[in-house]
Structure formats: C-alpha cells, structure tokens
Motif scaffolding. Sequence first.
Motif, PDB file in Angstrom:
ATOM      1  N   THR A 165       4.126  -9.850  -3.572  1.00  0.00           N
ATOM      2  CA  THR A 165       3.491 -10.003  -5.477  1.00  0.00           C
ATOM      3  C   THR A 165       2.788  -8.844  -5.050  1.00  0.00           C
ATOM      4  O   THR A 165       3.825  -8.106  -5.565  1.00  0.00           O
ATOM      5  N   ASN A 166       1.519  -8.628  -4.626  1.00  0.00           N
ATOM      6  CA  ASN A 166       0.723  -7.157  -4.930  1.00  0.00           C
ATOM      7  C   ASN A 166       1.808  -6.366  -4.372  1.00  0.00           C
ATOM      8  O   ASN A 166       1.658  -5.191  -5.411  1.00  0.00           O
ATOM      9  N   LYS A 167       2.422  -5.878  -3.913  1.00  0.00           N
ATOM     10  CA  LYS A 167       3.474  -4.491  -3.426  1.00  0.00           C
ATOM     11  C   LYS A 167       4.345  -4.471  -4.572  1.00  0.00           C
ATOM     12  O   LYS A 167       4.700  -3.161  -5.166  1.00  0.00           O
ATOM     13  N   VAL A 168       5.025  -5.439  -5.357  1.00  0.00           N
ATOM     14  CA  VAL A 168       5.381  -5.167  -6.839  1.00  0.00           C
ATOM     15  C   VAL A 168       4.729  -5.363  -8.208  1.00  0.00           C
ATOM     16  O   VAL A 168       5.083  -4.179  -8.374  1.00  0.00           O
ATOM     17  N   LEU A 169       3.635  -5.521  -7.709  1.00  0.00           N
ATOM     18  CA  LEU A 169       2.340  -5.083  -8.895  1.00  0.00           C
ATOM     19  C   LEU A 169       2.025  -3.561  -9.090  1.00  0.00           C
ATOM     20  O   LEU A 169       1.980  -3.353  -9.462  1.00  0.00           O
ATOM     21  N   GLN A 170       1.828  -3.208  -7.346  1.00  0.00           N
ATOM     22  CA  GLN A 170       1.329  -2.133  -6.786  1.00  0.00           C
ATOM     23  C   GLN A 170       2.852  -1.146  -7.708  1.00  0.00           C
ATOM     24  O   GLN A 170       2.095   0.123  -7.616  1.00  0.00           O
ATOM     25  N   SER A 171       3.953  -1.556  -7.107  1.00  0.00           N
ATOM     26  CA  SER A 171       5.190  -0.304  -7.364  1.00  0.00           C
ATOM     27  C   SER A 171       5.054  -0.175  -8.991  1.00  0.00           C
ATOM     28  O   SER A 171       5.382   0.824  -9.308  1.00  0.00           O
ATOM     29  N   ILE A 172       5.049  -0.853  -9.653  1.00  0.00           N
ATOM     30  CA  ILE A 172       4.999  -0.639 -10.918  1.00  0.00           C
ATOM     31  C   ILE A 172       4.093  -0.262 -11.539  1.00  0.00           C
ATOM     32  O   ILE A 172       3.617   0.379 -12.696  1.00  0.00           O
ATOM     33  N   GLN A 173       3.341  -0.564 -11.143  1.00  0.00           N
ATOM     34  CA  GLN A 173       1.041   0.050 -11.818  1.00  0.00           C
ATOM     35  C   GLN A 173       1.449   1.585 -11.024  1.00  0.00           C
ATOM     36  O   GLN A 173       1.252   2.617 -11.897  1.00  0.00           O
ATOM     37  N   SER A 174       1.777   1.901 -10.501  1.00  0.00           N
ATOM     38  CA  SER A 174       2.124   3.529  -9.599  1.00  0.00           C
ATOM     39  C   SER A 174       3.336   3.546 -10.312  1.00  0.00           C
ATOM     40  O   SER A 174       3.611   5.327 -10.676  1.00  0.00           O
ATOM     41  N   GLY A 175       4.448   3.057 -10.758  1.00  0.00           N
ATOM     42  CA  GLY A 175       5.697   3.700 -10.661  1.00  0.00           C
ATOM     43  C   GLY A 175       6.321   4.218  -9.559  1.00  0.00           C
ATOM     44  O   GLY A 175       7.028   5.002 -10.395  1.00  0.00           O
ATOM     45  N   GLN A 176       6.345   3.947  -8.543  1.00  0.00           N
ATOM     46  CA  GLN A 176       7.365   4.737  -7.251  1.00  0.00           C
ATOM     47  C   GLN A 176       7.755   3.146  -7.067  1.00  0.00           C
ATOM     48  O   GLN A 176       6.475   2.719  -6.275  1.00  0.00           O
ATOM     49  N   LEU A 177       9.049   3.498  -6.037  1.00  0.00           N
ATOM     50  CA  LEU A 177       9.254   2.092  -5.401  1.00  0.00           C
ATOM     51  C   LEU A 177       8.504   2.413  -3.890  1.00  0.00           C
ATOM     52  O   LEU A 177       9.553   2.645  -3.311  1.00  0.00           O
ATOM     53  N   THR A 178       7.700   1.647  -3.829  1.00  0.00           N
ATOM     54  CA  THR A 178       7.388   1.934  -2.552  1.00  0.00           C
ATOM     55  C   THR A 178       7.858   0.550  -1.523  1.00  0.00           C
ATOM     56  O   THR A 178       6.994   0.153  -0.403  1.00  0.00           O
ATOM     57  N   PHE A 179       9.151  -0.058  -1.922  1.00  0.00           N
ATOM     58  CA  PHE A 179       9.316  -2.028  -1.027  1.00  0.00           C
ATOM     59  C   PHE A 179      10.769  -1.685  -1.336  1.00  0.00           C
ATOM     60  O   PHE A 179      11.350  -1.016  -2.590  1.00  0.00           O
TER      61      PHE A 179
END
Length: 382
Positions: free
Chosen positions: A134-148
């Motif tokens: 889930t952290n990967k999803v939260l980090q993508s939301i915070q950064s605005g970049q899809l990283t997964f």
Amino acid sequence: MNQLIHSLLILFVFYSSLSAQDKQTPDLQSGIPEDNPKNLPKANDKKPEFGFSQSVANDVYVLGNSLFGEKLSRRNNESYNSFSQGLVLGTFVNFFTPIPGFRLNLIMANPLIGRSNTDNDFFYQSSSGGTDETNKVLQSIQSGQLTFDPNQIKPRKEKNGLRDYFIGQILYEWNTSIGQFFTGFLIVNSANYPTNASLFNYTVGWKPGFLEYLRPELVSNYRISSESNGLNQGNSHHRATLSHEYELNKDFKFIPSIQVGYQYFNNNTDRRSGVTDITAKLQLNFREMNVSVSDVYRPDIYLFDNDRVYPKPSGIQADTNADDGKVTDPSKIHGTANQTVASAIQSLPWDTNSKNYLLNTYQQQHITKHHFVINLGYVTKF
C-alpha cells in the motif's frame, strides 16, 4: 441470527411432510456418525440397505474444533464468539451391506454462506495474500507520479472462502456378551485454504451391555496418517458418551446427552494433551424430524492456543505467547481505524516491550470456551 432462524423454519416446514422413521439424525461429534441399533441384524433379517439424512446447523464441531464458524469470523473480520452466524448443510449417506454388521458411511458438510473469496485485508498487493504494498500507492499519490503497475498492485481477494468437508467411514460391528464392539477407518478431507485438512484414523469403539439406561459409548480414534510432516498430527483422541431417550409419546422423543473428548498429543509440535471438549446436547425428535441445541465447552484451551488452529495474520504484532489463552481478534487487524490505532501505539515514546504489550492488549481476545450450536435435521431410509 434472524436469517438463520428464518432459514431453519423454512426447512422445518418443508420436511415435516416426510413419513415417520425410527432412527434419528447422525452426529459428527460422537465418533460414529449414526445411532446404531442395539442388536445387529441376522443374515436373513430384513434391514434398510440405504439411509439418507440431512441437517442444517450454524457450525460443526469435531473433536472440539470448529470446521466453519471460526474460519467465517476470520473471513468477515469479526471477533470470535460463542454463536457462529454460519449456516452449514450436513448430508449423511449410510450403506448397509449384505454382510451383517458391515457398513459404509459418507458425510458431506457444505457451508451455505461465506463460500466466496473476499478482500478482507484491504491491502494493495501483487498477489492474493501477498506482501502489503500500500505504501507504493500512497507515495505515488503524494508525488503525483505513477511509480507502480496498477494492473499488478491492486486490491485482491484472499483465498478465504469456506470450503466443503468430505468424510468417509468404513465400520464393522459385532455383538458380544459384554456389549457391542465396532472398528474401522475414518477419512477426512477438505480443500480449505491455506492448508488442506486431510487425516486417516483407525477407529475402535465399545457400547457396553450394562448401564443400558445411560447408553454409554466409548470411541477411540488413532491417527495413522502424517500429512505436512506430522505437523497437525494428533496421536489419538478418545471419546465417552452418555445419553438417554425419553419417549414423551408416540411421536415425540427427548434425548439429553453428554460427550467428553480427550486428546493425547494435539500435534507433533506442541505435544499437549488434555480435554478437547465437554459437549452437552439436548435433542427433541418428532417422528423423522429433530432439533437440538449443543454447548461445546473447551476447558483446556491451551490445546488450541497455536497457529495451527488460529493462523497468524499478517501486518500486526505476532502472537508469540502460546500459554495465555489469547488469540488475535480478527476484528482488530485490518482497516483504517485499526491501522491508525496500531501506528499510534508504535509511535509512542516508550520502550519496545511496553508498546508490544499495549498493542497485544488491543489486538487480542481470549479464546472462547463455550460454543453454542443449533441443529435441525431429518432422516429417512430406503
């Protein structure tokens, strides 16, 4: 509860039209899944060649273990309690062979609810039951970049649907001057995730010819299979039963009974022995119909305080104490509220032992000792 009562009433009305028969419902807990006649038929006696019966219950207990109710609690993220909200159909088929005393029994226990898999951990993960990502999803939301890859990391259903149990039994019975003896084999199989339940037992039992008023019965099951390197292998289980049938009138019979089970070594890891259950049962028979209420009391809960009976869930503080009679509460594991509480406890400026104690206090519950089972059934012969 209302749904269970409604379903039972419908079944009662539906089957009340069946013709009267002498024998009543089989009972999984007895070790012999049917009430046997006191005297076995002679070779030239007329006897039923095929018996069929069904029952509906909110749970099924075998040797003190819940087959469905506690799995349903884990599936639904609900606390373990004394009355399961499950609904289970039991089907019993008895083949009486031409050889007097020799018969075959087939039993199926089929859950009527909770069969589908569902997402109960609320994690984003790349596989069912896999690592929480889930952290990967939260980090993508915070950064605005899809990283997964959203096609890979997403909410997934766990393999937590309730599965069927199939039980087979081969028995030979004979009469002696001191009572009736029986012996045979008992086979149990189920495809319940994460591990299949499979065992092979040698059975021997005795119904003494004395104390007929109490109808005593002694049954011993000896495990002779060794699945999973013997991890779940109990060496032997012994059961004693007392009961009496009160004939209220031609159609109504009242049967109170009590069963006590003793396990010698619950598995090859814990190697604990003790009383698995003391089951008190009240049954009312109306012709071929029957209804019963049972209290399955487990006095020696240390037999069940392990991760074979209550699998360790992921993402929380591990339950490492097998002597406190506590297990992880399924309702205190997953979800935003529970994760927030766990994170708040872990962020406290305390030592590790204190935080672990507080987290365990929040996430654990006592193993339930009393379990109530309501059963409605019918039996017929051909």
